[in-house]
Design a protein around this motif. Structure first.
Motif: not given
Length: 174
Positions: A98-118
């Motif tokens: 969310x802090x990198x709003x100008x990028x078209x892609x983002x690479x990460x290797x941390x433990x994160x949650x994605x698509x909580x809304x589902x």
């Protein structure tokens, strides 16, 4: 080894799931609350998360597809790709994204949650693509899994209901 796992009692399997998965689930505020306030439900949540392994380059989900589950990344490098004009509609993604709003892609290797809304609606469509950048591990968890775990505890069911209402009310992607 599944042969050894089959020899364990149900209680030992439950303890094993709790010990192996709890640290990854606690990155999420809902599950952290459950651990503190409803430990019996949290144990079931840990057991219900499904481990998945992806090869380098695997597409985990594509933009435009219905989000069927929440992902909790565990190990490896992941890439999120999106169109800049869709950025404001991206599902709950890693907090650092969310802090990198100008990028078209983002690479990460941390433990994160994605698509909580589902977990709270069946109508959300992915606005980004998630791909593995190495051999990766991620847990998945669906609405059905969440319901199955909390239904036997009226207090936890009430909390999850209120959490979902608040989440949907403030989520920019709904």
């Amino acid at each position: 080894d599944s042969g050894v796992h089959g020899l364990l009692s149900e209680r030992l399997k439950s303890e094993l799931a709790l010990n192996q998965r709890s640290a990854y689930l606690l990155v999420h505020p809902l599950f952290s609350f459950m651990r503190e306030n409803h430990p019996e439900v949290f144990r079931e949540l840990c057991e219900s998360f499904t481990p998945n392994v992806y090869a380098d380059g695997d597409i985990i989900f594509n933009s435009g597809r219905v989000a069927e589950c929440m992902y909790v990344t565990h190990q490896g490098r992941f890439r999120i790709q999106y169109r800049v004009q869709e950025l404001d509609n991206v599902a709950v993604t890693p907090s650092s994204f969310l802090k990198s709003r100008a990028m078209e892609e983002f690479v990460f290797d941390d433990s994160e949650w994605i698509c909580e809304v589902s977990l709270f609606t069946a109508k959300f469509v992915h606005q980004c693509t998630l791909q593995s950048e190495s051999f990766t591990d991620a847990f998945t968890f669906s609405r059905k899994d969440l319901f199955t775990c909390v239904v036997r505890s009226p207090r936890s069911t009430g909390f999850v209901y209120r959490y979902a209402q608040e989440y949907i009310a403030v989520a920019p992607h709904m």
